[in-house]
Design an enzyme around this catalytic site. Structure first.
Site, PDB file in Angstrom:
ATOM      1  N   PRO A   1       0.838  -1.204   0.000  1.00 35.63           N
ATOM      2  CA  PRO A   1       0.000   0.000   0.000  1.00 35.63           C
ATOM      3  C   PRO A   1       0.877   1.260   0.000  1.00 35.63           C
ATOM      4  O   PRO A   1       1.859   1.319   0.740  1.00 35.63           O
ATOM      5  CB  PRO A   1      -0.805  -0.117   1.302  1.00 35.63           C
ATOM      6  CG  PRO A   1      -0.247  -1.256   2.071  1.00 35.63           C
ATOM      7  CD  PRO A   1       0.668  -2.033   1.177  1.00 35.63           C
ATOM      8  N   HIS A   2       0.553   2.213  -0.840  1.00 34.33           N
ATOM      9  CA  HIS A   2       1.370   3.428  -0.905  1.00 34.33           C
ATOM     10  C   HIS A   2       0.516   4.581  -1.395  1.00 34.33           C
ATOM     11  O   HIS A   2      -0.548   4.360  -1.988  1.00 34.33           O
ATOM     12  CB  HIS A   2       2.576   3.220  -1.827  1.00 34.33           C
ATOM     13  CG  HIS A   2       2.188   2.816  -3.226  1.00 34.33           C
ATOM     14  ND1 HIS A   2       2.050   1.495  -3.592  1.00 34.33           N
ATOM     15  CD2 HIS A   2       1.864   3.540  -4.324  1.00 34.33           C
ATOM     16  CE1 HIS A   2       1.684   1.429  -4.861  1.00 34.33           C
ATOM     17  NE2 HIS A   2       1.557   2.660  -5.333  1.00 34.33           N
TER      18      HIS A   2
END
Lengths: 155, 89
Positions: free
Chosen positions: A66-67
């Protein structure tokens, strides 16, 4: 700059328990926002959610990255979470996910971001290294594993 | 086997979403697809492989496609890259 330069033991959570993608992203945002020069957890959380809506950051093999980009933030921050029980994360191979590297970067960050993504892919794509990360029991142990240079052995 | 050199035109290069679009496109064909950048050759049907390239905007990538539907595959992949992965910039 490497992953170990933007990660610290207090942003590594092993054996965590969450029930959903949303609560995982909340926890990731909280860890990411605890670094210096970062936006607050709510803004980071919104950027992570926005990115997941465009397509899951699951990579397969039970791992995800996740980013998000946050315009109000100057620093780059990474966090790592390993869950005690994998959760559904809409990964391309449909496997549940228990190992997460999260990343929060400024809006204009480009080359560094690509290099950090490549390092995550290298570490998570190597089956042996991935299992060692998965069985690490503390943040310090994870950091020691991340200090190992894989390019010697991976070829 | 068909080979072609491509240049990344989108502003952000092969970031995670662009990489996953490329992998999805490449995986829709039976042919094998490989990408090489700066001597590093990866399987373009694996997201972990494509991310390893860390390819910024302006990078040149050598694409190799080999298989029964190689012509359709390379046409689709070239179109995706030339359309900047559907991104605005």
């Amino acid at each position: 700059m490497q992953l170990t330069d933007v990660l610290s033991a207090d942003r590594i959570a092993v054996g965590l328990s969450v029930s959903s993608k949303k609560s995982l992203l909340e926890k990731a945002a909280e860890l990411l926002a605890s670094a210096s020069d970062t936006a607050d957890a709510r803004e980071v959380f919104e950027s992570l959610c926005q990115r997941e809506r465009l397509g899951s950051t699951g990579l397969g093999h039970g791992v995800a990255i996740p980013h998000g980009r946050v315009s109000s933030q100057a620093g780059v921050s990474a966090a790592m979470i390993r869950l005690s029980t994998p959760i559904d994360f809409d990964a391309p191979d449909s496997e549940k996910v228990d190992l997460f590297f999260a990343l929060s970067v400024p809006e204009q960050c480009s080359d560094l971001y690509l290099r950090l993504l490549a390092e995550m892919a290298e570490r998570l794509g190597n089956a042996d290294h991935r299992e060692r990360l998965r069985s690490a029991v503390s943040g310090e142990e994870v950091l020691k594993l991340l200090a190992i240079d894989l390019s010697d052995s991976a070829g | 086997m068909i080979q072609k050199t491509l240049t990344l035109r989108n502003q952000r290069g092969l970031h995670a979403r662009a990489a996953s679009k490329l992998v999805q496109c490449a995986s829709a064909f039976q042919s094998q697809v490989w990408l090489t950048r700066q001597g590093r050759r990866v399987n373009a049907q694996s997201i972990m492989g494509v991310l390893l390239l860390a390819a910024p905007s302006g990078s040149e990538l050598l694409m190799e496609v080999d298989g029964p539907d190689e012509e359709q595959a390379i046409a689709a992949l070239v179109e995706l890259v030339d359309n900047r992965f559907g991104e605005d910039q």
